[in-house]
Write a protein that holds these residues in place. Structure first.
Motif, PDB file in Angstrom:
ATOM      1  N   HIS A  60       0.902  -1.267   0.017  1.00 48.74           N
ATOM      2  CA  HIS A  60       0.074  -0.031  -0.108  1.00 48.74           C
ATOM      3  C   HIS A  60       0.935   1.066   0.037  1.00 48.74           C
ATOM      4  CE1 HIS A  60       0.958  -0.573   4.254  1.00 48.74           C
ATOM      5  NE2 HIS A  60       0.262   0.642   4.695  1.00 48.74           N
ATOM      6  N   HIS A  62       1.378   4.009   1.924  1.00 49.16           N
ATOM      7  CA  HIS A  62       1.872   4.488   2.835  1.00 49.16           C
ATOM      8  C   HIS A  62       3.410   4.588   3.075  1.00 49.16           C
ATOM      9  CE1 HIS A  62      -1.773   3.907   6.053  1.00 49.16           C
ATOM     10  NE2 HIS A  62      -1.909   5.005   5.010  1.00 49.16           N
ATOM     11  N   ASP A  64       5.730   4.674   5.118  1.00 47.98           N
ATOM     12  CA  ASP A  64       6.599   3.607   5.720  1.00 47.98           C
ATOM     13  C   ASP A  64       6.947   2.167   4.618  1.00 47.98           C
ATOM     14  OD1 ASP A  64       3.937   3.353   6.415  1.00 47.98           O
ATOM     15  OD2 ASP A  64       4.546   1.697   8.013  1.00 47.98           O
ATOM     16  N   HIS A  65       6.115   1.980   3.541  1.00 42.59           N
ATOM     17  CA  HIS A  65       6.311   1.159   2.840  1.00 42.59           C
ATOM     18  C   HIS A  65       6.727   1.511   1.086  1.00 42.59           C
ATOM     19  CE1 HIS A  65       4.040  -1.765   5.324  1.00 42.59           C
ATOM     20  NE2 HIS A  65       3.776  -0.416   5.669  1.00 42.59           N
ATOM     21  N   HIS A 137      -6.668  -2.408   5.221  1.00 41.17           N
ATOM     22  CA  HIS A 137      -5.924  -1.429   5.637  1.00 41.17           C
ATOM     23  C   HIS A 137      -6.202   0.053   5.472  1.00 41.17           C
ATOM     24  CE1 HIS A 137      -2.583   0.356   8.085  1.00 41.17           C
ATOM     25  NE2 HIS A 137      -2.052   0.792   6.783  1.00 41.17           N
ATOM     26  N   ASP A 158      -0.139  -4.647   5.735  1.00 37.69           N
ATOM     27  CA  ASP A 158      -0.731  -3.895   6.823  1.00 37.69           C
ATOM     28  C   ASP A 158      -2.275  -4.377   6.831  1.00 37.69           C
ATOM     29  OD1 ASP A 158       1.734  -2.946   7.266  1.00 37.69           O
ATOM     30  OD2 ASP A 158       0.912  -0.939   7.600  1.00 37.69           O
TER      31      ASP A 158
HETATM   32 ZN   LIG Z   1       0.100   1.630   6.419  1.00 36.76          ZN
END
Ligand SMILES: [Zn+2]
Ligand SMILES: [Zn+2]
Length: 238
Positions: A60, A62, A64-65, A137, A158
């Motif tokens: 996804h 976000h 942090d990914h 998520h 997630d």
């Molecule tokens: Zn996430």
């Protein structure tokens, strides 16, 4: 096949853990699940040619990914030009966003192969087959079921909560490895679900430090399936 956790932290870095990034090696070909941290640094340090990267699968959008993907695409745009991976993004708008960023840096993004992730098989190069499974998520988030060398693995990505969106494919099929997150709920919330899975090995990834007691408790409750904690640099051979 070798699976390496390059970043095993949750939404923010920890002193010894970077954000989500997992690398899979199959016969000298490399694939990434998420790129939350710059990965070319790791490849260069490990002596891995950047053009050996064949696929990048983002669960996804976000940061942090995905934050490391920006630097990956920037670097292969002006330097490591023989690299030509397929880049699978849950939201294809991310491709033009990164291209715009590279333009602002007075450089120009190369034409690359972007694929917008949809439910079902999104990639199969004869070495690895990747099936995307929608999760809850975000509006467009996915777990990935991977098949390679006669083995299979599930990366949950997630989740909203295991009771809502734990991928049922891991209950229907044997898996050699399940990698679960534990940033958004306790690892013990997986107990009823993992009990229904025929998994040979479970790793908890993307966990906060305060979740460690619940990971240990999960390991005790699951019993005969080994449950381990992911940390940066950890390698698994399947
Ligand atoms: Zn996430
Ligand atoms: Zn995350």
């Amino acid at each position: 096949m070798r699976i390496t956790f390059i970043g095993a932290s949750h939404g923010v870095p920890e002193p010894n853990r970077k954000c989500s990034c997992t690398m899979i090696e199959i016969s000298g070909r490399y694939y990434f699940i998420d790129m939350g941290t710059p990965s070319i640094d790791h490849l260069v340090t490990a002596g891995i040619p950047v053009d050996a990267v064949k696929g990048i699968f983002i669960t996804h959008m976000h940061g942090d990914h995905t934050n490391g993907l920006v630097s990956f695409i920037d670097l292969i745009s002006w330097y490591f030009k023989t690299a030509d991976p397929t880049i699978c993004l849950p939201d294809i708008e991310g491709a033009s966003a990164i291209e715009n960023w590279i333009r602002v840096t007075q450089s120009k993004a190369r034409e690359l192969r972007y694929v917008e992730v949809q439910a079902g098989v999104i990639f199969d190069d004869g070495f690895i087959k990747v099936t995307a499974i929608p999760t809850l998520h975000t509006e467009r988030s996915f777990a990935y079921f991977l098949e390679a060398e006669g083995k299979s693995m599930l990366f949950t990505g997630d989740l909203k909560h295991p009771d809502r969106d734990f991928p049922v494919i891991a209950k229907e099929r044997e898996t050699d490895l399940i990698v679960c997150e534990s940033a958004h709920f306790n690892a013990t919330d997986y107990v009823p679900h993992l009990r229904e899975c025929k998994a040979k090995l479970v790793y908890i990834n993307h966990y906060q430090s305060q979740k460690i007691p619940s990971i240990l408790q999960l390991a005790a409750e699951i019993g005969n399936t080994p449950v381990k904690m992911a940390y940066d640099g950890r390698e698994i051979m399947l």
